[in-house]
Design a protein around this motif. Structure first.
Motif: not given
Lengths: 253, 253
Positions: B23-24, B27-28, B45, B47-48
């Motif tokens: 997940v990390r 998100q990066s 999940l 990053r947008r």
């Protein structure tokens, strides 16, 4: 409100390698029954109010008997507790979960299983070695280094294990490493077959070593306080490009 | 700042089955290159701002060639992008990660691997079946249902695969299920050996079925739009107590 038991895979040790679902289970637990091999960092993720009970087990040390662990889980669940049974790696791979699930279900206790990252899978990630690389392996196999007796498992099809196109992952093989290697060579696996040792892989202080199968025979056993997973097969060739491993947590030889 | 590529195991589909580390990474990410089999819920999940690029691949459909995927990763990393290469299950188990890592390392691109829950492991959790139950299996084996040709892999040691004390997990075996079963029976595995089918296991709409090996011969192939993982061995006996599976997401036959 009835209790229940969730068998949770703690993964190899690094808390970041738990699944979101495992973390959620830990954070809603009343009681966490954990194995000796589960890292303190992972236990940290449990709900602060949760009672933490170490139930075993490590070769040679005193630990609860399987029957007692089963009994404890049944009692806690019947008392309405949300029990997490936390096991290193994945509960369904050499985790003795079978006996626990059977007993719980027989007693009418609700059981759920949350999978985890098994040590062999963590070893592959740490080395950057695809366990089923098209050019090197068409089969992937997990065995333990010893039978109940502590000796090599004579019931295994050793000829099949010695297939050079199979990637072999050996759990708990430190004590029998030399005999295992000798047996595989006797069955036809070349002594130059690459071997990877992962000591505490996926944990702080992880250590990776590369060997050749033939070297293990002389080595005999591999004494270590860390959990050891052994990978055997062409996919572990030193030519395999090692991927980036944080310098402070790992050494690659 | 140099780019890098993280190969991330997306697990079986349910976002809760990703690791915290996965997940990390998502998100990066600047760019996420994902396989067709990765579920939309998992992509959520990321990053947008991350660009999401589907790069393949599913049997029969047009998809990027492996070479093109490799090239794209190299170019993006060289342009300084943080690339996540998102693969269903675990990248190192039948994920073709070997070729990608080799190419990236050869080009001097930093690579990291984040492991994931493979479909076979998710099947075990869904069924509550210990893959290495002491009374039923001393070895666990992962193979694919077909070779590059699409046919059964003649290079496999079929005699060894037919060992009744081995738990066999077959990936991508829908098309060859009947032939696989016939072959295993011919090599000595009893027709009454229990079989579990996991359709989209660890995903919304997961479906579990129990069969006998002999029934698969008549069944022939198993047409399905969902990813199918097949478990073969005594640990999948119907007597195996099914664990709690949320009613809205699964059917057990």
């Amino acid at each position: 409100q009835p209790g229940r038991v969730i068998l949770v895979g703690a993964g190899p040790g690094e808390p970041e390698l738990l699944t979101l679902k495992a973390v959620r289970a830990l954070q809603s637990a009343d009681v966490v029954l954990y194995d000796d091999l589960v890292s303190p960092d992972v236990l940290e993720l449990a709900r602060r109010e949760a009672r933490r009970v170490m139930v075993g087990k490590r070769g040679g040390r005193a630990s609860c008997r399987q029957e007692d662990i089963n009994e404890l889980m049944v009692e806690l669940a019947r008392a309405g507790e949300r029990v997490v049974r936390l096991k290193a790696g994945d509960p369904m791979v050499f985790g003795r979960a079978g006996e626990e699930i059977e007993r719980l279900v027989a007693e009418g206790v609700t059981v759920e299983v949350v999978p985890g990252i098994s040590a062999g899978i963590a070893l592959a990630a740490a080395l950057g070695a695809s366990l089923t690389h098209r050019d090197a392996a068409h089969s992937l196999r997990f065995v333990t280094g010893h039978a109940k007796s502590g000796e090599l498992d004579e019931g295994l099809d050793w000829r099949g294990l010695a297939d050079p196109d199979t990637t072999l992952i050996v759990y708990m093989g430190g004590r029998t490493a030399g005999r295992l290697a000798a047996r595989l060579i006797a069955e036809g696996l070349p002594p130059e077959t690459p071997v990877a040792f992962g000591f505490g892989v996926g944990q702080r202080g992880q250590r990776l070593e590369r060997h050749r199968l033939g070297d293990l025979v002389a080595l005999g056993s591999v004494p270590t306080d860390q959990p050891l997973v052994i990978g055997i097969g062409k996919v572990f060739a030193a030519g395999t490009p090692a991927v980036s491993v944080p310098a402070e947590t790992a050494t690659v030889f």
